[in-house]
Design a protein around this motif. Sequence first.
Motif, PDB file in Angstrom:
ATOM      1  N   ARG A  74       0.828  -1.205   0.000  1.00  0.00           N
ATOM      2  CA  ARG A  74       0.000   0.000   0.000  1.00  0.00           C
ATOM      3  C   ARG A  74       0.864   1.256   0.000  1.00  0.00           C
ATOM      4  NH1 ARG A  74      -2.432  -0.981   4.258  1.00  0.00           N
ATOM      5  NH2 ARG A  74      -1.493   0.493   5.715  1.00  0.00           N
ATOM      6  N   PHE A  75       1.843   1.300   0.886  1.00  0.00           N
ATOM      7  CA  PHE A  75       2.720   2.471   0.925  1.00  0.00           C
ATOM      8  C   PHE A  75       3.569   2.560  -0.338  1.00  0.00           C
ATOM      9  CE2 PHE A  75       2.216   1.906   5.634  1.00  0.00           C
ATOM     10  CZ  PHE A  75       1.587   3.119   5.858  1.00  0.00           C
ATOM     11  N   GLY A  76       4.045   1.398  -0.821  1.00  0.00           N
ATOM     12  CA  GLY A  76       4.835   1.406  -2.037  1.00  0.00           C
ATOM     13  C   GLY A  76       4.040   1.878  -3.233  1.00  0.00           C
ATOM     14  N   THR A  77       2.777   1.454  -3.323  1.00  0.00           N
ATOM     15  CA  THR A  77       1.925   1.889  -4.420  1.00  0.00           C
ATOM     16  C   THR A  77       1.676   3.385  -4.355  1.00  0.00           C
ATOM     17  OG1 THR A  77       0.839  -0.272  -4.475  1.00  0.00           O
ATOM     18  CG2 THR A  77      -0.315   1.560  -5.513  1.00  0.00           C
ATOM     19  N   ARG A  78       1.479   3.891  -3.139  1.00  0.00           N
ATOM     20  CA  ARG A  78       1.267   5.331  -2.989  1.00  0.00           C
ATOM     21  C   ARG A  78       2.481   6.107  -3.465  1.00  0.00           C
ATOM     22  NH1 ARG A  78      -0.383   7.018   2.888  1.00  0.00           N
ATOM     23  NH2 ARG A  78      -2.021   5.505   2.336  1.00  0.00           N
ATOM     24  N   ALA A  79       3.676   5.645  -3.088  1.00  0.00           N
ATOM     25  CA  ALA A  79       4.889   6.325  -3.537  1.00  0.00           C
ATOM     26  C   ALA A  79       5.063   6.202  -5.042  1.00  0.00           C
ATOM     27  CB  ALA A  79       6.108   5.749  -2.811  1.00  0.00           C
ATOM     28  N   ASN A  80       4.805   5.009  -5.582  1.00  0.00           N
ATOM     29  CA  ASN A  80       4.947   4.812  -7.026  1.00  0.00           C
ATOM     30  C   ASN A  80       3.963   5.669  -7.812  1.00  0.00           C
ATOM     31  OD1 ASN A  80       7.041   2.976  -6.883  1.00  0.00           O
ATOM     32  ND2 ASN A  80       5.688   1.204  -6.740  1.00  0.00           N
ATOM     33  N   ASP A  81       2.721   5.762  -7.330  1.00  0.00           N
ATOM     34  CA  ASP A  81       1.721   6.561  -8.029  1.00  0.00           C
ATOM     35  C   ASP A  81       2.121   8.028  -8.093  1.00  0.00           C
ATOM     36  OD1 ASP A  81       0.232   4.315  -8.441  1.00  0.00           O
ATOM     37  OD2 ASP A  81      -1.217   4.702  -6.833  1.00  0.00           O
ATOM     38  N   ARG A  82       2.615   8.536  -6.981  1.00  0.00           N
ATOM     39  CA  ARG A  82       3.017   9.950  -6.959  1.00  0.00           C
ATOM     40  C   ARG A  82       4.214  10.195  -7.860  1.00  0.00           C
ATOM     41  NH1 ARG A  82       2.323  11.348  -0.446  1.00  0.00           N
ATOM     42  NH2 ARG A  82       0.059  10.959  -0.374  1.00  0.00           N
ATOM     43  N   ILE A  83       5.188   9.297  -7.796  1.00  0.00           N
ATOM     44  CA  ILE A  83       6.364   9.464  -8.647  1.00  0.00           C
ATOM     45  C   ILE A  83       6.004   9.257 -10.115  1.00  0.00           C
ATOM     46  CG2 ILE A  83       8.629   8.507  -9.189  1.00  0.00           C
ATOM     47  CD1 ILE A  83       8.958   7.880  -6.219  1.00  0.00           C
ATOM     48  N   ALA A  84       5.103   8.300 -10.390  1.00  0.00           N
ATOM     49  CA  ALA A  84       4.674   8.069 -11.774  1.00  0.00           C
ATOM     50  C   ALA A  84       3.958   9.283 -12.338  1.00  0.00           C
ATOM     51  CB  ALA A  84       3.774   6.843 -11.842  1.00  0.00           C
ATOM     52  N   SER A  85       3.156   9.947 -11.509  1.00  0.00           N
ATOM     53  CA  SER A  85       2.471  11.159 -11.976  1.00  0.00           C
ATOM     54  C   SER A  85       3.473  12.233 -12.356  1.00  0.00           C
ATOM     55  CB  SER A  85       1.525  11.674 -10.888  1.00  0.00           C
ATOM     56  OG  SER A  85       0.542  10.712 -10.572  1.00  0.00           O
ATOM     57  N   MET A  86       4.493  12.411 -11.503  1.00  0.00           N
ATOM     58  CA  MET A  86       5.516  13.410 -11.812  1.00  0.00           C
ATOM     59  C   MET A  86       6.312  13.007 -13.048  1.00  0.00           C
ATOM     60  SD  MET A  86       5.149  15.825  -9.624  1.00  0.00           S
ATOM     61  CE  MET A  86       3.375  15.465  -9.716  1.00  0.00           C
ATOM     62  N   THR A  87       6.561  11.703 -13.222  1.00  0.00           N
ATOM     63  CA  THR A  87       7.302  11.244 -14.388  1.00  0.00           C
ATOM     64  C   THR A  87       6.528  11.515 -15.672  1.00  0.00           C
ATOM     65  OG1 THR A  87       8.355   9.506 -13.068  1.00  0.00           O
ATOM     66  CG2 THR A  87       8.388   9.244 -15.452  1.00  0.00           C
ATOM     67  N   SER A  88       5.252  11.209 -15.683  1.00  0.00           N
ATOM     68  CA  SER A  88       4.428  11.462 -16.869  1.00  0.00           C
ATOM     69  C   SER A  88       4.365  12.950 -17.178  1.00  0.00           C
ATOM     70  CB  SER A  88       3.016  10.912 -16.644  1.00  0.00           C
ATOM     71  OG  SER A  88       3.047   9.520 -16.414  1.00  0.00           O
ATOM     72  N   LEU A  89       4.215  13.755 -16.127  1.00  0.00           N
ATOM     73  CA  LEU A  89       4.177  15.198 -16.331  1.00  0.00           C
ATOM     74  C   LEU A  89       5.508  15.702 -16.873  1.00  0.00           C
ATOM     75  CD1 LEU A  89       2.488  17.738 -16.026  1.00  0.00           C
ATOM     76  CD2 LEU A  89       3.256  17.912 -13.654  1.00  0.00           C
ATOM     77  N   ALA A  90       6.622  15.112 -16.389  1.00  0.00           N
ATOM     78  CA  ALA A  90       7.942  15.515 -16.881  1.00  0.00           C
ATOM     79  C   ALA A  90       8.110  15.167 -18.355  1.00  0.00           C
ATOM     80  CB  ALA A  90       9.021  14.842 -16.051  1.00  0.00           C
ATOM     81  N   LYS A  91       7.604  14.012 -18.778  1.00  0.00           N
ATOM     82  CA  LYS A  91       7.682  13.655 -20.200  1.00  0.00           C
ATOM     83  C   LYS A  91       6.907  14.632 -21.061  1.00  0.00           C
ATOM     84  CE  LYS A  91       8.321   8.679 -19.462  1.00  0.00           C
ATOM     85  NZ  LYS A  91       7.730   7.324 -19.661  1.00  0.00           N
ATOM     86  N   MET A  92       5.715  14.999 -20.577  1.00  0.00           N
ATOM     87  CA  MET A  92       4.911  15.959 -21.324  1.00  0.00           C
ATOM     88  C   MET A  92       5.630  17.301 -21.429  1.00  0.00           C
ATOM     89  SD  MET A  92       1.254  17.668 -20.403  1.00  0.00           S
ATOM     90  CE  MET A  92       2.139  18.868 -19.407  1.00  0.00           C
ATOM     91  N   VAL A  93       6.227  17.755 -20.300  1.00  0.00           N
ATOM     92  CA  VAL A  93       6.938  19.035 -20.296  1.00  0.00           C
ATOM     93  C   VAL A  93       8.119  18.991 -21.261  1.00  0.00           C
ATOM     94  CG1 VAL A  93       8.355  20.567 -18.877  1.00  0.00           C
ATOM     95  CG2 VAL A  93       6.200  19.686 -17.988  1.00  0.00           C
ATOM     96  N   ARG A  94       8.859  17.868 -21.252  1.00  0.00           N
ATOM     97  CA  ARG A  94      10.015  17.781 -22.143  1.00  0.00           C
ATOM     98  C   ARG A  94       9.604  17.836 -23.608  1.00  0.00           C
ATOM     99  NH1 ARG A  94      12.492  14.056 -25.029  1.00  0.00           N
ATOM    100  NH2 ARG A  94      11.143  12.386 -24.286  1.00  0.00           N
TER     101      ARG A  94
END
Length: 583
Positions: free
Chosen positions: A218-238
């Motif tokens: 549960r905690f790992g999924t929460r961390a992964n989801d937040r980091i994945a959101s930032m990663t997707s946003l970073a790809k879009m920004v790039r």
Amino acid sequence: MRSPRVFDGQRGLIVAIFVTSLCLNLLVLTAPLYMLQLFSRVLSSGSIATLVALTVGAGIALVFFMLFDALRQRLISRLGNRLEAGLGPQILGAVVRGTGGVQDTQPVRDLHEVRGFVVSPVFTALLDAPWSILFVALIYLFHPLLGAVATVGIVILFTLGVISELTGRDPAKAASSAARDSNATADEILRNADIVRAMGRTPTLVGRWESESFAAMRFGTRANDRIASMTSLAKMVRMFLQIAIMGTGVILVLQGQMGPGMMIAASILLGRAAAPVEQSISGWRLLLQARLALQRLNALMSEAGEERALMEMPEPQGRLSVETAAVVTPARQEPLIFDVSFQLEPGDSLGLIGPSGAGKTTLARALVGLQPLTRGYVRIDDAALTDWPPEQIGRYTGFLPQQVELFRGSVAENIALMDPDARPSAIVEAAKRAQVHELILSLPGGYNADVGPQGRFLSAGQRQRIGLARAFFGDKRLIVLDEPNANLDPAGEEALSAAIAGATARGAVVIVVTHRMSVLKSVSHAAVMEAGRMVRFGRATAVLGAEVRPMGAQVSEGPRDAKIEILRRRPAVEAQLAEGVAQ
């Protein structure tokens, strides 16, 4: 004095990695420079010779890029190997010594995690990230407006990285802690698998592990989801940044403020500047885990570094004295042992008896240095046990714990405690001293017989007797046996009594913790523990006979040949320790 750190001693290798990263990122300029020259020289002059020369030069630069990239990967691999090879023995040694209260292999797993991070692409991206400033500066040379667009994009990506750190740090830390608890529970279940299966509690304990594992997920999924959101946003920004730099470049070309070669070169440089930042964000979870592991390792090494080096003492004669020993733990309000004092000379043996929970095992562990004392001393030849180097005094100490576990290997290797330099004659001599030589010869393979993982190929009694031989291996002056006859048959008990008599005849001090009175026939002294106190101590015949009377804690100065040494109560000491417990 500075505390030791994980990367201490690796400065030269780190500098070499930094230099290769510098060369690599300079060679990255090959493509944009080649593009500039194509538009400014070849297209304007139409010279094929110039094109060939530029192409050959670019090819040579790319060969050097390949060589430096391979060199950097090799250096990074060597750094990971040096960390594990150099720190592995130190970390495991600190765990064995109980430094920092660590009782499991988590520090070893932390070291593997740090090494895994070092050899991962995320570490390489972090090495390249600082050079993004160089590429942005070059874009400014093309045109300030292009530089401003690149700067805004890099700042946005950097901000996303900071947000990823802030939002993923706590869940990642909680996930790491929950995963350690889950792994510890799984280890406990596997160690007690026979009990679990025999009593039909497999679903219950698996369910317990599942709940802890679910918390980690549960905690790992929460961390992964937040980091994945930032990663997707970073790809879009790039990608949007690439569009913005190209659009801005087209406008500047149409206005005649720059050539098309600069526009394409700026786009290439921007992609190179943004790539390591984006890759760092996508691997932020690995970075967080490695940072937590690094913090734990640095804390462990700091505590291990505070352990002072001890001077070797002369070879001990084996005289043992315990002075007002007390053990208090935070988990219990009452002391485990309190104000225990006695003395034994070389050749003496002591049978320690008492009800369960009386403190016998705690005292036995304190005698061999496994249980630190809250107050008081254990002395060998008048020197406190804490003043002896553990490796030196360990060569003269034999210990048999309640739960006997053997190492994966042969019987001979277990008797020698996996010492590759042990002499076969010394191994056989230890087995004979422990009266297990005939037992070992009866096994298939004899001394070469494989005992299996944790000694599972042997019975409990066989494991205990081989553990007894291990305690007798070498020139032992102090031998502590915690319930050595718990799994022995009558023949085994007779062999144990003979082994104790032989050890004392050689001048060793032998202490036996037992619940069976039969072993006490072979000891010279006996002591009774009750509620953490040694209430009786003296000659075995006197302590176990009718002349016994309850006693306090301190040994008197009376004659040594008295049947029972008279002990006095010490109210002041009791009040002092009680006050310490309350605090």
